[in-house]
Design a protein around this motif. Structure first.
Motif, PDB file in Angstrom:
ATOM      1  N   ASN A   1     -49.356   5.339  34.933  1.00 11.65           N
ATOM      2  CA  ASN A   1     -50.007   6.084  35.584  1.00 11.65           C
ATOM      3  C   ASN A   1     -49.330   7.763  35.584  1.00 11.65           C
ATOM      4  OD1 ASN A   1     -51.652   4.165  36.911  1.00 11.65           O
ATOM      5  ND2 ASN A   1     -49.838   3.536  38.099  1.00 11.65           N
ATOM      6  N   ASN A   2     -48.690   8.080  34.771  1.00 10.72           N
ATOM      7  CA  ASN A   2     -48.082   9.199  34.471  1.00 10.72           C
ATOM      8  C   ASN A   2     -48.759  10.107  33.365  1.00 10.72           C
ATOM      9  OD1 ASN A   2     -46.454  11.622  34.075  1.00 10.72           O
ATOM     10  ND2 ASN A   2     -44.687  10.582  33.607  1.00 10.72           N
ATOM     11  N   LYS A   3     -49.699  11.098  33.925  1.00  9.75           N
ATOM     12  CA  LYS A   3     -50.490  11.827  32.894  1.00  9.75           C
ATOM     13  C   LYS A   3     -49.738  13.125  32.549  1.00  9.75           C
ATOM     14  CE  LYS A   3     -53.709   9.112  34.474  1.00  9.75           C
ATOM     15  NZ  LYS A   3     -54.149   8.155  33.646  1.00  9.75           N
ATOM     16  N   SER A   4     -48.629  13.430  32.367  1.00  7.72           N
ATOM     17  CA  SER A   4     -47.832  14.348  31.980  1.00  7.72           C
ATOM     18  C   SER A   4     -46.606  13.885  31.082  1.00  7.72           C
ATOM     19  CB  SER A   4     -47.392  15.227  33.013  1.00  7.72           C
ATOM     20  OG  SER A   4     -46.214  14.642  33.973  1.00  7.72           O
ATOM     21  N   LYS A   5     -46.329  12.789  30.719  1.00 11.81           N
ATOM     22  CA  LYS A   5     -45.436  12.159  30.005  1.00 11.81           C
ATOM     23  C   LYS A   5     -45.718  12.632  28.485  1.00 11.81           C
ATOM     24  CE  LYS A   5     -48.015   7.905  29.286  1.00 11.81           C
ATOM     25  NZ  LYS A   5     -49.349   8.112  29.780  1.00 11.81           N
ATOM     26  N   GLY A   6     -46.448  13.231  27.999  1.00  9.52           N
ATOM     27  CA  GLY A   6     -46.554  13.574  26.771  1.00  9.52           C
ATOM     28  C   GLY A   6     -46.741  12.451  25.702  1.00  9.52           C
ATOM     29  N   GLU A   7     -46.072  12.680  24.353  1.00 10.33           N
ATOM     30  CA  GLU A   7     -46.041  11.501  23.444  1.00 10.33           C
ATOM     31  C   GLU A   7     -45.350  10.320  24.045  1.00 10.33           C
ATOM     32  OE1 GLU A   7     -44.325  10.441  19.243  1.00 10.33           O
ATOM     33  OE2 GLU A   7     -43.595  11.959  19.970  1.00 10.33           O
ATOM     34  N   TRP A   8     -46.113   9.179  23.931  1.00 15.68           N
ATOM     35  CA  TRP A   8     -45.384   8.026  24.439  1.00 15.68           C
ATOM     36  C   TRP A   8     -45.658   6.691  23.453  1.00 15.68           C
ATOM     37  CZ3 TRP A   8     -41.133   8.501  27.392  1.00 15.68           C
ATOM     38  CH2 TRP A   8     -40.813   7.705  28.152  1.00 15.68           C
ATOM     39  N   ILE A   9     -45.132   5.405  24.125  1.00 17.60           N
ATOM     40  CA  ILE A   9     -45.367   4.523  23.484  1.00 17.60           C
ATOM     41  C   ILE A   9     -46.707   3.840  24.092  1.00 17.60           C
ATOM     42  CG2 ILE A   9     -42.972   3.886  23.115  1.00 17.60           C
ATOM     43  CD1 ILE A   9     -43.156   1.920  25.564  1.00 17.60           C
ATOM     44  N   ASP A  10     -47.355   2.836  23.281  1.00 14.35           N
ATOM     45  CA  ASP A  10     -48.698   2.401  23.379  1.00 14.35           C
ATOM     46  C   ASP A  10     -48.352   0.990  24.064  1.00 14.35           C
ATOM     47  OD1 ASP A  10     -50.419   4.469  22.376  1.00 14.35           O
ATOM     48  OD2 ASP A  10     -49.276   3.693  20.476  1.00 14.35           O
ATOM     49  N   GLY A  11     -47.283   0.259  23.807  1.00 13.88           N
ATOM     50  CA  GLY A  11     -46.925  -1.031  24.391  1.00 13.88           C
ATOM     51  C   GLY A  11     -45.182  -1.408  24.303  1.00 13.88           C
ATOM     52  N   VAL A  12     -44.957  -2.437  25.234  1.00 11.14           N
ATOM     53  CA  VAL A  12     -43.831  -2.865  25.346  1.00 11.14           C
ATOM     54  C   VAL A  12     -43.226  -4.251  25.282  1.00 11.14           C
ATOM     55  CG1 VAL A  12     -43.822  -2.781  27.721  1.00 11.14           C
ATOM     56  CG2 VAL A  12     -41.625  -2.101  26.742  1.00 11.14           C
ATOM     57  N   LYS A  13     -42.365  -4.612  24.630  1.00 12.08           N
ATOM     58  CA  LYS A  13     -42.091  -5.928  24.463  1.00 12.08           C
ATOM     59  C   LYS A  13     -40.555  -6.129  25.156  1.00 12.08           C
ATOM     60  CE  LYS A  13     -40.994  -9.511  20.696  1.00 12.08           C
ATOM     61  NZ  LYS A  13     -40.796  -9.448  18.913  1.00 12.08           N
TER      62      LYS A  13
ATOM     63  N   THR B   1     -44.454 -11.872  26.466  1.00 11.63           N
ATOM     64  CA  THR B   1     -45.687 -10.982  25.571  1.00 11.63           C
ATOM     65  C   THR B   1     -45.701  -9.565  25.553  1.00 11.63           C
ATOM     66  OG1 THR B   1     -47.366 -11.195  27.028  1.00 11.63           O
ATOM     67  CG2 THR B   1     -47.143 -13.079  25.595  1.00 11.63           C
ATOM     68  N   VAL B   2     -46.093  -9.037  24.308  1.00  8.79           N
ATOM     69  CA  VAL B   2     -46.285  -7.623  24.394  1.00  8.79           C
ATOM     70  C   VAL B   2     -47.246  -7.312  25.397  1.00  8.79           C
ATOM     71  CG1 VAL B   2     -46.772  -5.747  22.954  1.00  8.79           C
ATOM     72  CG2 VAL B   2     -45.655  -7.512  22.035  1.00  8.79           C
ATOM     73  N   LYS B   3     -46.863  -6.101  26.232  1.00 10.16           N
ATOM     74  CA  LYS B   3     -47.773  -5.458  27.222  1.00 10.16           C
ATOM     75  C   LYS B   3     -48.180  -4.308  26.830  1.00 10.16           C
ATOM     76  CE  LYS B   3     -47.700  -8.848  29.888  1.00 10.16           C
ATOM     77  NZ  LYS B   3     -49.160  -9.751  30.153  1.00 10.16           N
ATOM     78  N   TYR B   4     -49.569  -3.883  26.767  1.00 13.46           N
ATOM     79  CA  TYR B   4     -49.986  -2.458  26.433  1.00 13.46           C
ATOM     80  C   TYR B   4     -50.442  -1.678  27.438  1.00 13.46           C
ATOM     81  CZ  TYR B   4     -50.008  -4.283  21.570  1.00 13.46           C
ATOM     82  OH  TYR B   4     -49.532  -4.715  20.528  1.00 13.46           O
ATOM     83  N   ALA B   5     -50.460  -0.296  27.568  1.00 18.37           N
ATOM     84  CA  ALA B   5     -50.824   0.579  28.372  1.00 18.37           C
ATOM     85  C   ALA B   5     -52.438   0.482  28.522  1.00 18.37           C
ATOM     86  CB  ALA B   5     -50.587   1.845  28.155  1.00 18.37           C
ATOM     87  N   ASN B   6     -52.822   0.542  29.990  1.00 18.46           N
ATOM     88  CA  ASN B   6     -54.341   0.728  30.111  1.00 18.46           C
ATOM     89  C   ASN B   6     -54.982   1.734  29.563  1.00 18.46           C
ATOM     90  OD1 ASN B   6     -53.717  -1.544  31.782  1.00 18.46           O
ATOM     91  ND2 ASN B   6     -53.203  -0.221  33.479  1.00 18.46           N
TER      92      ASN B   6
END
Length: 203
Positions: free
Chosen positions: A168-180, A198-203
């Protein structure tokens, strides 16, 4: 006759001496020289100070660090929806891994009683950047209660997922797509925190 010559000589010498003593000096007064030197030094110092100030201002501008804000999320116990409860500032020019480490430290302090949260790596999986986060407690099982209970386990899972994905953070800049997530370097296998297995991905 000799007496007259002596008197004439004395008179002539007196005249010459008076003439020499009253002759004006062409050389400038010492005080004039001192005044000129002081004024010159004043100008030099003034110019030097101005240049120094300008250089300092330029240096401070180049050292200016751009910051970006990362959100800290809390999870509502009933709806299990994330709500921003705070922010932290990180250096915009830091590496993605360093930004994640600062976030991990803040999440640990604010949400998990300072339990260790380690950023192990960021890997590319199917063209997406996936961070591996290790929850560690040296096998003293301090994390285990956080994974238990239908509500408690879900709140823990959602808190970790939302904070690291920053969806939900639109100003985070470059970021990860998923997390494990791992627990002491192993897959997390707790029923009420199953979303962490399991690996979770950003919406």
């Amino acid at each position: 006759m000799t007496r007259k010559l002596i008197i004439a000589t004395v008179l002539m010498l007196s005249t010459v001496m008076v003439s020499c003593s009253t002759k004006p000096s062409d050389s400038p007064k010492p005080s004039d020289n001192n005044t000129t030197t002081v004024e010159q030094n004043k100008d030099d110092n003034g110019s030097s100070n101005a240049d120094s100030k300008k250089a300092n201002e330029t240096t401070s501008d180049t050292k200016k660090v751009n910051k970006l804000k990362l959100s800290i999320y809390s999870i509502d116990d009933n709806s299990l929806e994330p709500n921003q409860s705070g922010t932290i500032e990180v250096n915009e020019n830091s590496t993605l891994q360093d930004k994640l480490k600062e976030l991990a430290k803040a999440v640990s302090e604010k949400k998990f009683d300072n339990l260790p949260i380690e950023v192990k790596s960021i890997d590319t999986v199917n063209g997406k950047k996936v961070a591996t986060i290790n929850l560690t407690d040296s096998n003293n099982k301090k994390w285990v209660p956080k994974f238990q209970g239908s509500t408690g386990g879900s709140v823990t899972a959602n808190t970790l997922i939302e904070n690291f994905l920053q969806s939900n953070n639109k100003s985070k800049g470059e970021w990860i797509d998923g997390v494990k997530f791992l627990y002491n370097n192993e897959t997390i296998e707790y029923e009420h925190a199953s979303d962490l297995s399991t690996v979770k991905y950003a919406n």
